[in-house]
Design an enzyme around this catalytic site. Structure first.
Site, PDB file in Angstrom:
ATOM      1  N   ASP A  95       0.807  -1.027  -0.050  1.00  0.00           N
ATOM      2  CA  ASP A  95       0.019  -0.189  -0.139  1.00  0.00           C
ATOM      3  C   ASP A  95       1.122   1.328  -0.072  1.00  0.00           C
ATOM      4  O   ASP A  95       1.424   1.683   0.904  1.00  0.00           O
ATOM      5  CB  ASP A  95      -1.019   0.004   1.293  1.00  0.00           C
ATOM      6  CG  ASP A  95      -1.936   1.308   1.217  1.00  0.00           C
ATOM      7  OD1 ASP A  95      -2.070   1.948   0.231  1.00  0.00           O
ATOM      8  OD2 ASP A  95      -2.512   1.241   2.254  1.00  0.00           O
ATOM      9  N   ASP A 280      -1.388   5.356  -6.787  1.00  0.00           N
ATOM     10  CA  ASP A 280      -1.676   4.626  -5.632  1.00  0.00           C
ATOM     11  C   ASP A 280      -2.012   3.127  -5.870  1.00  0.00           C
ATOM     12  O   ASP A 280      -2.957   2.960  -6.859  1.00  0.00           O
ATOM     13  CB  ASP A 280      -2.838   5.222  -4.860  1.00  0.00           C
ATOM     14  CG  ASP A 280      -3.402   4.155  -3.725  1.00  0.00           C
ATOM     15  OD1 ASP A 280      -2.408   3.671  -2.817  1.00  0.00           O
ATOM     16  OD2 ASP A 280      -4.577   3.913  -3.536  1.00  0.00           O
TER      17      ASP A 280
END
Length: 408
Positions: A95, A280
Site C-alpha cells: 500500500d 496509488d
C-alpha cells in the site's frame, strides 16, 4: 492502501538506526507481487474506492458513505515477508497510501528471540471505517530478501477486521503519514521499510519501484516490488521524474501526489484541468473528480451499471472509444481504449454480465473532488512503471511492454 483499496494506516513505533558505512549496499532488492481476486459476485468496488479516497483527504466525515469491508475489493496485490528468528512468513498487502507495516490480521504474530515489545499501543481505523487494527507495537527483525534483514517497528494486531485474507499491510507511502497514530507517542514520523533499508545500509537509494502486468486471472504473480533502485528489464525508454505537488489543498505531504491534467480522444478535449492527484497501488480503479467524471461519461456515452457498480458501454461504443491522456509535467501518458476497460474474464466477480464491457473510471464524489482531482490506481500502474522516490520527493514514470498491449 490508498486499501480507494487507500487504507488509512496506523502508525508504528520508529527506530532510528544510522546508516552503516561499512555495509555493502545492494543496487536493488526485488520481491514478486501476487495479484489476488477477492470478488464474491457483488460489486462494492467503486464505493470502497470512494471510501478509501475519503480517508486520504482531510475533513471528510466518516458517516457520509455506507461502510464496505475491505476484502470486498475485487483486486489487491501482496508480497511475502519473513519476520523474526527463526522467521515466520507473512503475506502483506502492499500500500503506497499508508506508511505503516503491521501484521496479525490472518496469521498470528509469532514472537521469537528478536521480538522487542514497546510501550506504545496500536489503535487504528482504516479508510473511514472499512477496517481496523488494535494491538501493540513491537520492534523485530524483518527479512526482506535472503541475506537482507533490517530492524523494523511493526504493529501487531490482537484484534482486526477488513484485511482478510492478508496477514497485514506493507506501508510504502512517505513516512509523514504515520504521525499521530500511536499512543502515547503520537508526534514522531515512523521510518518505513524503505527508509530503514536505506538507513541501515542495505540499499543504494531511498526509493521503491513497482512493476505490474495487466492480467485476466488471479491469483497470479504479475508484478515486482524493487527497493533501492530500478529494474531496467521492466520498462522501456527513460524514466521521467516529477516532483511531489506542493499544493496545500491536497494531502501532498502524506501521499505520492503529483500535478496532472486529462484529455480524451483525438480532439484533445480537456476533461480535467491541471490539478493535484495521487498515484496509488491500493486503488483498483482510476478515480476522477466529479466534473471530470461527468465529462468522461458524456464523451464515451457510458451508463452506470447498478449491478456491477461500474460504467458500462456497448460493443459499438467500445469500437469508438478513444484514448485517455494524462498530461504530467509536459509529458503525455496514454491509456488506450483497451486499458480503460475492466478485464472481461473477471466481470462476474463484480456482479456483472459475462459479455458486457465495463470501464475502470469512477467518480471520486463532490466532497473528495474539492481536495484532489484524481487517483491513478492499478489500471494506470499496470501500464506504466512507477518509482516512488522518497530520497528526492518525486515520482518517476516510464512506459513498459504492456503500455499499449491488448490484454483485457
Amino acid at each position: 492502501m490508498l486499501l480507494v483499496a487507500a487504507l488509512a494506516p496506523f502508525v508504528v513505533l520508529a527506530t532510528s538506526v544510522a546508516a552503516n558505512p561499512k555495509a555493502t549496499r545492494n543496487p536493488h532488492i526485488s520481491l514478486s507481487i501476487t495479484k489476488h481476486v477477492n470478488g464474491n459476485g457483488t460489486s462494492s468496488l467503486p464505493l470502497r474506492d470512494q471510501k478509501r479516497s475519503m480517508n486520504l483527504v482531510k475533513d471528510c466525515r466518516q458517516s457520509e458513505i455506507t461502510d464496505v469491508p475491505l476484502n470486498d475489493s475485487a483486486i489487491a496485490y501482496s508480497v511475502n515477508i519473513d519476520v523474526g528468528d527463526p522467521p515466520t512468513n507473512y503475506n502483506l498487502m502492499i500500500d503506497t497510501g499508508s506508511a505503516n507495516t503491521w501484521l496479525g490480521a490472518n496469521k498470528p504474530y509469532k514472537k521469537t528471540k528478536t521480538s522487542v515489545k514497546t510501550s506504545d499501543v496500536l489503535n487504528v481505523t482504516y479508510s473511514a471505517g472499512l477496517g481496523f487494527a488494535h494491538g501493540i507495537e513491537y520492534e523485530d527483525t524483518v527479512i526482506i530478501a535472503p541475506g537482507v534483514a533490517i530492524r523494523q517497528s511493526i504493529g501487531v494486531a490482537s484484534n482486526s477486521s477488513g484485511i482478510y485474507p492478508y496477514d497485514g499491510v506493507l506501508g510504502l507511502s512517505p513516512k509523514y503519514w504515520s504521525i499521530g497514530m500511536l499512543s502515547p507517542d503520537n508526534t514522531s514520523a515512523i521510518p518505513t521499510v524503505t527508509d530503514n533499508l536505506y538507513g541501515q545500509g542495505k540499499i543504494e537509494q531511498n526509493l521503491v519501484a513497482v512493476s505490474f502486468e495487466p492480467t485476466t486471472s488471479a491469483p497470479v504473480i504479475n508484478g515486482e516490488l524493487t527497493f533501492g533502485g530500478t529494474d531496467s528489464t521492466k520498462y522501456t525508454g527513460d524514466i521521467t521524474y516529477f516532483p511531489l505537488t506542493v499544493t496545500e489543498t491536497t494531502p501532498a505531504n502524506k501521499y505520492w501526489a503529483i500535478e496532472a491534467s486529462f484529455r480524451y480522444g483525438n480532439a484533445s478535449a480537456t476533461i480535467l484541468n491541471t490539478t493535484a492527484g495521487i498515484v496509488d497501488t491500493g486503488t483498483p480503479l482510476i478515480g476522477l473528480a466529479t466534473d471530470a467524471y461527468n465529462r468522461y461519461v458524456d464523451v464515451t456515452g457510458a451508463v452506470y451499471d447498478e449491478k456491477a457498480g461500474l460504467l458500462r458501454i456497448t460493443p459499438a461504443q467500445y469500437k469508438n472509444l478513444q484514448s485517455l491522456f494524462f498530461d504530467i509535467g509536459g509529458k503525455t501518458y496514454e491509456l488506450t481504449p483497451n486499458a480503460q476497460i475492466w478485464p472481461r474474464a473477471l466481470n462476474t466477480l463484480m456482479g456483472g454480465e459475462t459479455n458486457s464491457i465495463y470501464l475502470v473510471l469512477f467518480d471520486l464524489g463532490p466532497k473528495i473532488s474539492k481536495e484532489m482531482g484524481f487517483i491513478a490506481g492499478m489500471p494506470f500502474l499496470e501500464r506504466y512503471y512507477c518509482v516512488f522516490d522518497t530520497g528526492n520527493s518525486r515520482v518517476g514514470l516510464a512506459t513498459t511492454p504492456f503500455t499499449y498491449a491488448d490484454i483485457n
